[in-house]
Scaffold this motif. Structure first.
Motif, PDB file in Angstrom:
ATOM      1  N   LEU A 118     -75.546  33.794-104.251  1.00 35.88           N
ATOM      2  CA  LEU A 118     -76.337  34.840-104.880  1.00 35.88           C
ATOM      3  C   LEU A 118     -75.392  35.975-105.255  1.00 35.88           C
ATOM      4  O   LEU A 118     -74.649  36.475-104.398  1.00 35.88           O
ATOM      5  CB  LEU A 118     -77.415  35.346-103.915  1.00 35.88           C
ATOM      6  N   PHE A 119     -75.421  36.391-106.526  1.00 36.87           N
ATOM      7  CA  PHE A 119     -74.426  37.366-106.957  1.00 36.87           C
ATOM      8  C   PHE A 119     -74.897  38.190-108.151  1.00 36.87           C
ATOM      9  O   PHE A 119     -75.809  37.827-108.875  1.00 36.87           O
ATOM     10  CB  PHE A 119     -73.100  36.666-107.284  1.00 36.87           C
ATOM     11  N   TYR A 120     -74.226  39.310-108.323  1.00 39.64           N
ATOM     12  CA  TYR A 120     -74.468  40.283-109.373  1.00 39.64           C
ATOM     13  C   TYR A 120     -73.410  40.080-110.451  1.00 39.64           C
ATOM     14  O   TYR A 120     -72.251  39.795-110.144  1.00 39.64           O
ATOM     15  CB  TYR A 120     -74.360  41.684-108.751  1.00 39.64           C
ATOM     16  N   ILE A 121     -73.787  40.228-111.721  1.00 44.49           N
ATOM     17  CA  ILE A 121     -72.888  39.923-112.829  1.00 44.49           C
ATOM     18  C   ILE A 121     -72.763  41.118-113.771  1.00 44.49           C
ATOM     19  O   ILE A 121     -73.769  41.741-114.130  1.00 44.49           O
ATOM     20  CB  ILE A 121     -73.379  38.711-113.635  1.00 44.49           C
ATOM     21  N   ALA A 122     -71.537  41.424-114.175  1.00 42.84           N
ATOM     22  CA  ALA A 122     -71.258  42.367-115.262  1.00 42.84           C
ATOM     23  C   ALA A 122     -70.761  41.545-116.449  1.00 42.84           C
ATOM     24  O   ALA A 122     -69.828  40.758-116.306  1.00 42.84           O
ATOM     25  CB  ALA A 122     -70.210  43.390-114.841  1.00 42.84           C
ATOM     26  N   LYS A 123     -71.394  41.727-117.612  1.00 46.15           N
ATOM     27  CA  LYS A 123     -71.114  40.860-118.747  1.00 46.15           C
ATOM     28  C   LYS A 123     -70.902  41.656-120.030  1.00 46.15           C
ATOM     29  O   LYS A 123     -71.714  42.521-120.370  1.00 46.15           O
ATOM     30  CB  LYS A 123     -72.265  39.870-118.941  1.00 46.15           C
ATOM     31  N   ILE A 124     -69.826  41.360-120.739  1.00 48.26           N
ATOM     32  CA  ILE A 124     -69.632  41.855-122.099  1.00 48.26           C
ATOM     33  C   ILE A 124     -70.149  40.764-123.019  1.00 48.26           C
ATOM     34  O   ILE A 124     -69.534  39.703-123.145  1.00 48.26           O
ATOM     35  CB  ILE A 124     -68.158  42.164-122.392  1.00 48.26           C
ATOM     36  N   ASN A 125     -71.269  41.035-123.642  1.00 51.76           N
ATOM     37  CA  ASN A 125     -71.968  40.024-124.434  1.00 51.76           C
ATOM     38  C   ASN A 125     -71.554  40.093-125.901  1.00 51.76           C
ATOM     39  O   ASN A 125     -71.511  41.167-126.492  1.00 51.76           O
ATOM     40  CB  ASN A 125     -73.476  40.243-124.302  1.00 51.76           C
ATOM     41  N   ARG A 126     -71.226  38.935-126.476  1.00 52.44           N
ATOM     42  CA  ARG A 126     -70.861  38.830-127.890  1.00 52.44           C
ATOM     43  C   ARG A 126     -69.781  39.850-128.251  1.00 52.44           C
ATOM     44  O   ARG A 126     -70.010  40.811-128.990  1.00 52.44           O
ATOM     45  CB  ARG A 126     -72.091  38.999-128.786  1.00 52.44           C
ATOM     46  N   ILE A 127     -68.584  39.630-127.732  1.00 52.77           N
ATOM     47  CA  ILE A 127     -67.456  40.544-127.923  1.00 52.77           C
ATOM     48  C   ILE A 127     -67.166  40.745-129.406  1.00 52.77           C
ATOM     49  O   ILE A 127     -66.922  39.792-130.142  1.00 52.77           O
ATOM     50  CB  ILE A 127     -66.205  40.013-127.199  1.00 52.77           C
ATOM     51  N   GLN A 128     -67.206  42.001-129.833  1.00 51.56           N
ATOM     52  CA  GLN A 128     -66.922  42.369-131.222  1.00 51.56           C
ATOM     53  C   GLN A 128     -67.740  41.553-132.226  1.00 51.56           C
ATOM     54  O   GLN A 128     -67.256  41.188-133.302  1.00 51.56           O
ATOM     55  CB  GLN A 128     -65.418  42.213-131.516  1.00 51.56           C
ATOM     56  N   GLY A 129     -68.983  41.257-131.878  1.00 49.58           N
ATOM     57  CA  GLY A 129     -69.856  40.510-132.774  1.00 49.58           C
ATOM     58  C   GLY A 129     -69.591  39.020-132.831  1.00 49.58           C
ATOM     59  O   GLY A 129     -70.230  38.301-133.609  1.00 49.58           O
TER      60      GLY A 129
END
Length: 225
Positions: A118-129
């Motif tokens: 079980l974990f928490y996530i930090a996500k950069i979604n769709r980098i630079q489009g």
């Protein structure tokens, strides 16, 4: 005629090295974007969808940093199959999305136990489009038993002399590094390369010298429900 050059045929290890090498470049972008920002603004973004996660991986004796930084892997005949659910959270800091994920993992081959993460996530979604995304996850991992390959007695081995024994635990920290890409024909589905990592965090969960833990180089798919 019998001496053919086997090096001309790409192997699974070559494929893994290529993918991990590509993830290093994106990982560099991640840190540049996150730590290069001086102002962070929190905003609320409605998220209603759950995601289904499915992936499999192979055990490597190599530590996490050499895998990412030097693309070095030393595989063993131990595998995982994982199913889980992922939930985007109603929270964002600039370009960083946050999610929570829980999964159940079954081990095959040299290890046969179960594992819950079980974990928490930090996500950069769709980098630079682009269709590419980069995620870092942090949480807790609970195995049904002390994983055999996470322990190692001191002595002589094929790869050298082990001067101190490695003592692991069933409960360890969970960390994942992931590079993913949305499919061009389905905007809600991603394929990904994930390092599935259990760690003692330098003595927090197990004796610190040497550190305990395990790594699985994994490939999978995530899709919105």
């Amino acid at each position: 005629m019998g001496n053919q050059k086997s090096g001309l045929v790409p192997t699974l290890k070559d494929f893994n090295r290529l993918l991990v090498k590509s993830s290093l470049s994106i990982l560099t972008i991640f840190y540049a974007l996150v730590f290069g920002s001086q102002k962070l603004n929190a905003i609320s973004i409605p998220k209603e969808k759950w995601n289904f996660v499915l992936y499999g991986g192979i055990f490597t004796e190599t530590d996490l940093l050499p895998i990412v930084l030097r693309q070095k892997t030393d595989y063993r005949d131990s595998y995982i199959g994982t199913v889980g659910f992922n939930r985007p959270l109603d929270y964002k800091i600039r370009f960083i999305d946050f999610e929570v994920e829980g999964n159940v993992t079954k081990h095959f081959g040299e290890m046969r136990h179960w594992e819950l993460n079980l974990f928490y996530i930090a996500k950069i979604n769709r980098i630079q489009g682009s269709p590419l995304s980069l995620s870092l996850g942090e949480g807790l991992s609970q195995a049904s038993e002390n994983p055999r390959l996470e322990n190692k007695a001191k002595g002589f081995y094929l790869d050298g002399y082990q001067s101190k024994s490695i003592e692991s635990r069933a409960t360890l920290n969970y960390l994942m590094v992931e590079v993913s890409s949305y499919l061009p024909f389905e905007r809600k589905t991603e394929i990904f390369l994930r390092i599935h990592h259990r760690s003692g965090i330098f003595g927090l969960y197990c004796p610190p010298d040497p550190n305990c833990g395990s790594n699985f180089v994994s490939y999978g798919i995530r899709t919105a429900l």
